[in-house]
Design a protein around this motif. Structure first.
Motif, short mmCIF file in Angstrom:
data_model
loop_
_atom_site.label_atom_id
_atom_site.label_comp_id
_atom_site.label_asym_id
_atom_site.label_seq_id
_atom_site.Cartn_x
_atom_site.Cartn_y
_atom_site.Cartn_z
N ALA A 214 0.82 -1.22 0.00
CA ALA A 214 0.00 0.00 0.00
C ALA A 214 0.85 1.26 0.00
O ALA A 214 0.32 2.37 -0.10
N GLY A 215 2.18 1.11 0.12
CA GLY A 215 3.08 2.25 0.11
C GLY A 215 3.13 3.01 1.42
O GLY A 215 3.66 4.13 1.47
N LYS A 216 2.64 2.41 2.50
CA LYS A 216 2.61 3.10 3.78
C LYS A 216 3.89 2.91 4.59
O LYS A 216 4.23 3.73 5.44
N VAL A 217 4.60 1.81 4.34
CA VAL A 217 5.85 1.54 5.05
C VAL A 217 6.91 1.07 4.07
O VAL A 217 6.60 0.62 2.97
N LYS A 218 8.17 1.18 4.51
CA LYS A 218 9.31 0.66 3.76
C LYS A 218 9.85 -0.56 4.50
O LYS A 218 10.02 -0.53 5.72
#
Length: 322
Positions: A214-218
């Protein structure tokens, strides 16, 4: 031909002794079983327990209920099951944290990981990964290391003993401080990471992947000796230059000690039928869980070796029992 009364009684006693295990096996289970989960709903352990309960029910001929008893690093659940009647109706999803970690992290553990339990089905592993927020300016591991060595110290949420030991090991190898923040479960730590309350967490891959996608964390590094098929671009500790390291989570169904061996064997047989089913394997691997068979006689020596491993890691990372 007639026989003496004493001889007749001896024959009857022997026949009863031979038939008793068969009766115990065929008469069990006569009511629903409960699998106690040592962490909150939504955790990887909970997800795996519910899948296992779903699959075990038709094989055992009774409903299998999941009961979450989180808290105390899993010791609340462990104590409950250790003291439960040894009749095969109360089981536990034991983990690396509850049965190898807690003996090395807790001064007063109410149960003995080996003496108080009967292994009734080892069924696999899951990996941990370092996560930071996508907007935290730590897009790569070098970015993270640079920030970790700066002030103030990073804060790391640990929802499991595994996450705590991995974080402490990373801090020791980087030669810096990372502030440990305890949580009751990995999902709670991840929620606070997403809201900006903490800087990092080591989470199991099953709950990490949706947030990464979802692109919320790396995802920056795997706390394992192999990469995850679901995160193939994320390096291991060794590949990242942090030294060899692996602290995977493992899972085994436990019954209270003194549970009749024939009942333990029947549960183990059912568990192994589940984790060797091609459709179940596909579902488990879809949440980054790797099914693995261990024979009953292999489980106790394995847990003993894991207790010793956790002891070495905890000592090296400077973690004292609390």
């Amino acid at each position: 031909m007639s026989i003496s009364r004493r001889k007749a009684l001896t024959i009857l006693a022997a026949a009863s002794a031979t038939a008793a295990p068969a009766r115990a096996q065929t008469g069990w289970p006569a009511k629903p079983l409960t699998i106690v989960v040592p962490y909150a709903a939504g955790s990887a352990t909970d997800t795996l327990a519910r899948l296992m309960a779903e699959q075990l029910a038709p094989k055992l001929g009774q409903p299998v209920i999941v009961d979450n008893k989180g808290g105390g690093n899993g010791s609340i659940a462990g104590t409950f099951v250790a003291k439960a009647p040894p009749d095969g109706y109360t089981l536990m999803i034991a983990t690396a944290a509850t049965h190898a970690g807690n003996p090395n992290l807790m001064k007063s553990l109410p149960y003995d990981s080996l003496a108080d339990f009967a292994p009734a089905g080892f069924y696999g592993f899951i990996q941990f990964v370092l996560l930071v927020r996508a907007d935290a300016g730590m897009d790569t591991l070098p970015d993270f290391i640079k920030r970790a060595k700066a002030k103030p110290p990073l804060t790391s949420g640990a929802g499991t003993p595994s996450a705590r030991v991995i974080t402490a090991t990373l801090a020791e190898r980087l030669g810096t401080d990372i502030t440990y923040v305890p949580y009751k479960s990995a999902p709670q730590a991840l929620a606070d990471l997403l809201s900006g309350q903490i800087d990092m967490t080591f989470a199991d891959v099953s709950i990490a992947v949706p947030q990464v996608k979802a692109g919320k964390v790396k995802a920056l590094v795997m706390a394992s000796d192999s990469r995850s098929p679901l995160l193939p671009e994320v390096p291991t500790f060794q590949e990242a230059g942090l030294g060899q390291f692996a602290l995977d989570a493992w899972f085994v169904i436990m019954a209270p000690s003194k549970t009749p061996p024939e009942i333990v064997a029947r549960i183990d047989k059912a568990v192994q039928e589940v984790v060797t089913d091609p459709e179940v394997i596909k579902r488990l691997r879809g949440i980054s869980f790797e099914p693995k068979r261990k024979a009953p006689e292999e489980v106790r020596p394995f847990i003993q070796s894991e207790i010793e491993k956790w002891g070495r890691l905890s000592k090296a990372a400077g973690i004292e029992k609390e």
